[in-house]
Design a protein around this motif. Structure first.
Motif, short mmCIF file in Angstrom:
data_model
loop_
_atom_site.label_atom_id
_atom_site.label_comp_id
_atom_site.label_asym_id
_atom_site.label_seq_id
_atom_site.Cartn_x
_atom_site.Cartn_y
_atom_site.Cartn_z
N GLY A 230 0.82 -1.20 0.00
CA GLY A 230 0.00 0.00 0.00
C GLY A 230 0.85 1.25 0.00
N GLU A 231 0.21 2.39 0.15
CA GLU A 231 0.92 3.65 0.14
C GLU A 231 1.42 3.97 1.54
OE1 GLU A 231 -0.34 8.17 -0.70
OE2 GLU A 231 -0.78 6.80 -2.37
N ARG A 232 2.71 4.31 1.67
CA ARG A 232 3.27 4.59 2.99
C ARG A 232 4.51 5.47 2.88
NH1 ARG A 232 6.80 -0.32 4.58
NH2 ARG A 232 7.05 -1.51 2.66
N ALA A 233 4.96 6.00 4.01
CA ALA A 233 6.17 6.81 4.06
C ALA A 233 7.36 5.87 4.24
CB ALA A 233 6.09 7.80 5.21
N VAL A 234 8.38 6.03 3.38
CA VAL A 234 9.47 5.06 3.38
C VAL A 234 10.82 5.74 3.15
CG1 VAL A 234 8.04 3.17 2.52
CG2 VAL A 234 9.28 4.62 0.90
N ALA A 235 11.85 5.01 3.54
CA ALA A 235 13.21 5.26 3.08
C ALA A 235 13.63 4.00 2.31
CB ALA A 235 14.16 5.50 4.25
N VAL A 236 13.86 4.16 1.03
CA VAL A 236 14.23 3.02 0.17
C VAL A 236 15.74 3.09 -0.07
CG1 VAL A 236 13.88 1.90 -2.05
CG2 VAL A 236 11.98 3.07 -0.94
N ALA A 237 16.42 2.01 0.23
CA ALA A 237 17.87 1.95 0.05
C ALA A 237 18.21 0.98 -1.07
CB ALA A 237 18.56 1.52 1.35
N THR A 238 19.22 1.35 -1.87
CA THR A 238 19.60 0.51 -3.00
C THR A 238 21.11 0.30 -3.01
OG1 THR A 238 20.12 2.14 -4.75
CG2 THR A 238 17.79 1.76 -4.26
N ASN A 239 21.50 -0.86 -3.51
CA ASN A 239 22.89 -1.18 -3.79
C ASN A 239 22.95 -1.92 -5.11
OD1 ASN A 239 24.45 -0.12 -1.66
ND2 ASN A 239 24.01 -1.87 -0.32
N GLY A 240 23.96 -1.63 -5.91
CA GLY A 240 24.14 -2.36 -7.16
C GLY A 240 22.96 -2.29 -8.09
N GLY A 241 22.17 -1.23 -7.99
CA GLY A 241 21.03 -1.06 -8.90
C GLY A 241 19.77 -1.78 -8.48
N ARG A 242 19.79 -2.38 -7.27
CA ARG A 242 18.60 -3.09 -6.79
C ARG A 242 18.20 -2.60 -5.41
NH1 ARG A 242 20.17 -9.16 -8.94
NH2 ARG A 242 20.00 -8.63 -11.16
N ILE A 243 16.93 -2.80 -5.09
CA ILE A 243 16.40 -2.38 -3.80
C ILE A 243 16.82 -3.41 -2.74
CG2 ILE A 243 14.28 -1.95 -2.49
CD1 ILE A 243 12.96 -1.20 -5.21
N VAL A 244 17.43 -2.90 -1.67
CA VAL A 244 17.90 -3.82 -0.62
C VAL A 244 17.24 -3.56 0.72
CG1 VAL A 244 20.12 -4.24 -1.75
CG2 VAL A 244 19.90 -2.32 -0.14
N ALA A 245 16.56 -2.43 0.89
CA ALA A 245 15.87 -2.16 2.16
C ALA A 245 14.73 -1.19 1.91
CB ALA A 245 16.83 -1.58 3.19
N ILE A 246 13.62 -1.42 2.59
CA ILE A 246 12.48 -0.51 2.58
C ILE A 246 12.06 -0.35 4.04
CG2 ILE A 246 10.16 -0.04 1.71
CD1 ILE A 246 10.73 -2.10 -0.52
N ASP A 247 12.31 0.83 4.58
CA ASP A 247 12.11 1.05 6.01
C ASP A 247 11.32 2.33 6.23
OD1 ASP A 247 13.59 -1.19 7.16
OD2 ASP A 247 15.34 -0.26 6.21
N PRO A 248 10.89 2.60 7.47
CA PRO A 248 10.18 3.84 7.74
C PRO A 248 10.98 5.07 7.32
CG PRO A 248 9.92 2.33 9.57
CD PRO A 248 10.92 1.71 8.64
N PHE A 249 10.25 6.13 7.01
CA PHE A 249 10.81 7.35 6.42
C PHE A 249 12.02 7.87 7.18
CE2 PHE A 249 10.97 12.00 6.18
CZ PHE A 249 10.95 12.22 4.80
N ASP A 250 11.98 7.88 8.50
CA ASP A 250 13.03 8.50 9.32
C ASP A 250 14.18 7.55 9.66
OD1 ASP A 250 11.81 11.01 9.43
OD2 ASP A 250 10.51 10.37 11.08
N THR A 251 14.19 6.34 9.12
CA THR A 251 15.29 5.42 9.40
C THR A 251 16.62 6.06 8.99
OG1 THR A 251 13.82 3.54 9.01
CG2 THR A 251 16.19 3.11 8.96
N PRO A 252 17.62 6.08 9.88
CA PRO A 252 18.86 6.83 9.59
C PRO A 252 19.82 6.09 8.66
CG PRO A 252 19.02 5.83 11.76
CD PRO A 252 17.62 5.53 11.26
N HIS A 253 19.34 5.74 7.47
CA HIS A 253 20.23 5.12 6.49
C HIS A 253 21.20 6.16 5.93
CE1 HIS A 253 18.22 1.36 6.64
NE2 HIS A 253 17.15 1.70 5.95
N MET A 254 22.40 5.74 5.65
CA MET A 254 23.41 6.59 5.03
C MET A 254 23.55 6.19 3.56
SD MET A 254 24.46 8.60 7.42
CE MET A 254 26.01 9.22 6.77
#
Length: 485
Positions: free
Chosen positions: A19-43
């Protein structure tokens, strides 16, 4: 130790399978590797945060595009078609086996496609094969097997004349042979379903009257041909797909067949969902396509079938031509080439109508992203999900787009949407974690059952070196033009 990602995209609104939600999407090597809440402190080596009015969508998948190169490149071409796709939020197209010359009915035809596309494409491109009288004749289905083994996504057949001599249509016996052969290796048969006998019995199309053209392609032509296709799928158990459904009159038999377990899927197109026959002016041949756009009651029934899941997906059937072939000077529906050029504006066209009918953006993404990918078998596309390609479209759903055919990326400035005010603008498109920009050809050729290999080229710079979501500096992103009034 905090993991550092190639790219982190933060969106207060993103359309995911959940569904529709607030996210932080992280990618490596051209692929999605993590989908977490918007404020997750990914670098991230790059971090992009979408504007308040923007929604992160998966890159859309358009499995019905006529690129026409080689052979009729003046109609369209890989460079212009893939730029238009990117500007419309489409990151994967599957090219039809006609109207190119040669058609994709042999390995030589497929090789010609690959050679023409190589180095030109801004998005990823796969290919359909063709099932024609020559390669479905009695005997071993060598040509079909060879194309299947080379990775085409399935085989297109016409049940009535295609309009080009080099791509012949199948009679009922040839259709059954093709279905048996294709089912034998687990393939997919996709069909332009119009009955040639019903077309021959209808009054011919002449002159500038659109109603006369519709009468020349009656619902009975579609309904009869779909009945034949259903019977063939039922008897052979071969997966079959109905292309560009126009006739709502065929919906009851489609629903019954699916309920019975017949392996059948169905697509329709933006022009059937957003335009009605009674709106088309005399002589406006930019609206001519086969099967035709029908009346508003028919359009309403197609929407209801989408809602019920009787129709699976929405794809463009982008079928452009030169202005001369459209006979715009005479407006004669009998002689003009049939085809709608709509690749770049499919999403805003459908969203405009869908939102007015109470559908959510997630519905549109399902119809135009996930389902076309699933039906064709395009792996890793059409969803914001872990393991999928990092293909994104940054969409401003409430922004206004005034369509100007001359400013679209299609090779020829002809559009049934010219002058229309639509809702929704693509501001940025990303392919495997990189923004799609003018002059950069990062698209790859796809094969059924295989993923495009991850892009592991060295990345330099920071997010300030690249266009982000919305207005940007540096290389210009490929996107639609917003109305600024």
């Amino acid at each position: 130790m905090t993991e550092r990602f190639d790219l982190v995209v933060r969106a207060r609104r993103a359309v995911t399978p959940e569904g529709e939600r607030a996210v932080a999407v992280a990618t490596n090597g051209g692929r999605i590797v993590a989908i977490d809440p918007f404020d997750t402190p990914h670098m991230g080596t790059r971090t992009v945060e979408l504007a308040e009015d923007e929604v992160l969508l998966p890159g859309l998948v358009d499995s019905h595009v006529h690129v026409n190169e080689p052979g009729r490149t003046e109609w369209e071409g890989f460079s212009s078609a893939t730029r238009a796709a990117a500007a419309g939020g489409v990151t994967t197209i599957v090219d039809m086996p006609l109207n190119s010359v040669p058609p994709t009915t042999t390995i030589a035809g497929l090789d010609a496609k690959h050679a023409a596309a190589d180095g030109q494409i801004a998005v990823d491109v796969g290919f359909w094969g063709g099932a024609v009288p020559d390669n479905t004749a009695p005997g071993p289905p060598d040509a079909l097997v060879a194309l299947h083994e080379r990775g085409v996504y399935g085989f297109k057949a016409f049940l009535s004349p295609s309009g080009v001599e080099e791509f012949g249509h199948l009679d009922p016996e040839a259709l059954r042979r093709a279905a048996v052969a294709i089912g034998g290796f687990g393939g997919l048969l996709i069909v332009h379903a119009e009955d040639p006998r019903a077309l021959a019995e209808a009054p011919p199309a002449t002159g500038r009257d659109y109603a006369g053209f519709v009468a020349s392609r009656p619902e009975s032509a579609e309904n009869n041909a779909i009945s034949l296709l259903i019977a063939t799928a039922r008897a052979t158990r071969t997966r079959c797909h109905i292309l560009h459904l126009s006739s709502a009159g065929a919906l009851p038999q489609i629903a019954a067949a699916r309920a019975e377990g017949v392996p059948l899927t169905v697509e329709t197109c933006p022009h059937y969902l957003t335009i009605a026959a009674e709106q088309i002016p005399p002589g406006a041949t930019q609206f001519k396509c086969c099967p035709p756009i029908r009346d508003s009651a028919n359009r309403d029934a197609l929407w209801a079938a989408l809602e019920r899941g009787v129709i699976d997906c929405v794809v463009s059937d982008h079928s452009p031509s030169t202005p001369a072939l459209k006979d715009l000077d005479t407006g004669d529906f009998g002689t003009a080439w049939g085809g709608i050029a709509g690749l770049q504006v499919g999403l805003p066209a459908v969203w405009t109508e869908a939102s007015a009918r109470g559908f959510a953006l997630a519905d549109v993404v399902h119809w135009m992203g996930r389902r076309p990918a699933e039906i064709a078998g395009v792996a890793g596309k059409g969803q914001i999900a872990i393991g999928c390609d990092a293909d994104f479209a940054v969409f401003a759903p409430d922004a206004v787009l005034r369509v100007d055919a001359a400013r679209l990326h299609h090779k020829n400035p002809i559009s049934a949407y010219d002058g229309r005010e639509l809702k929704g603008v693509i501001r940025q498109t990303w392919l495997r974690g990189e923004p799609v920009v003018h002059g950069v050809r990062r698209g790859r050729l796809l094969e059924r059952g295989q993923r495009a290999s991850p892009d592991r080229r060295k990345r330099v710079g920071t997010e300030t070196d690249l266009p982000g979501a919305g207005p940007s500096t540096g290389s210009a992103p490929i996107g639609a033009t917003e109305d600024d009034t």
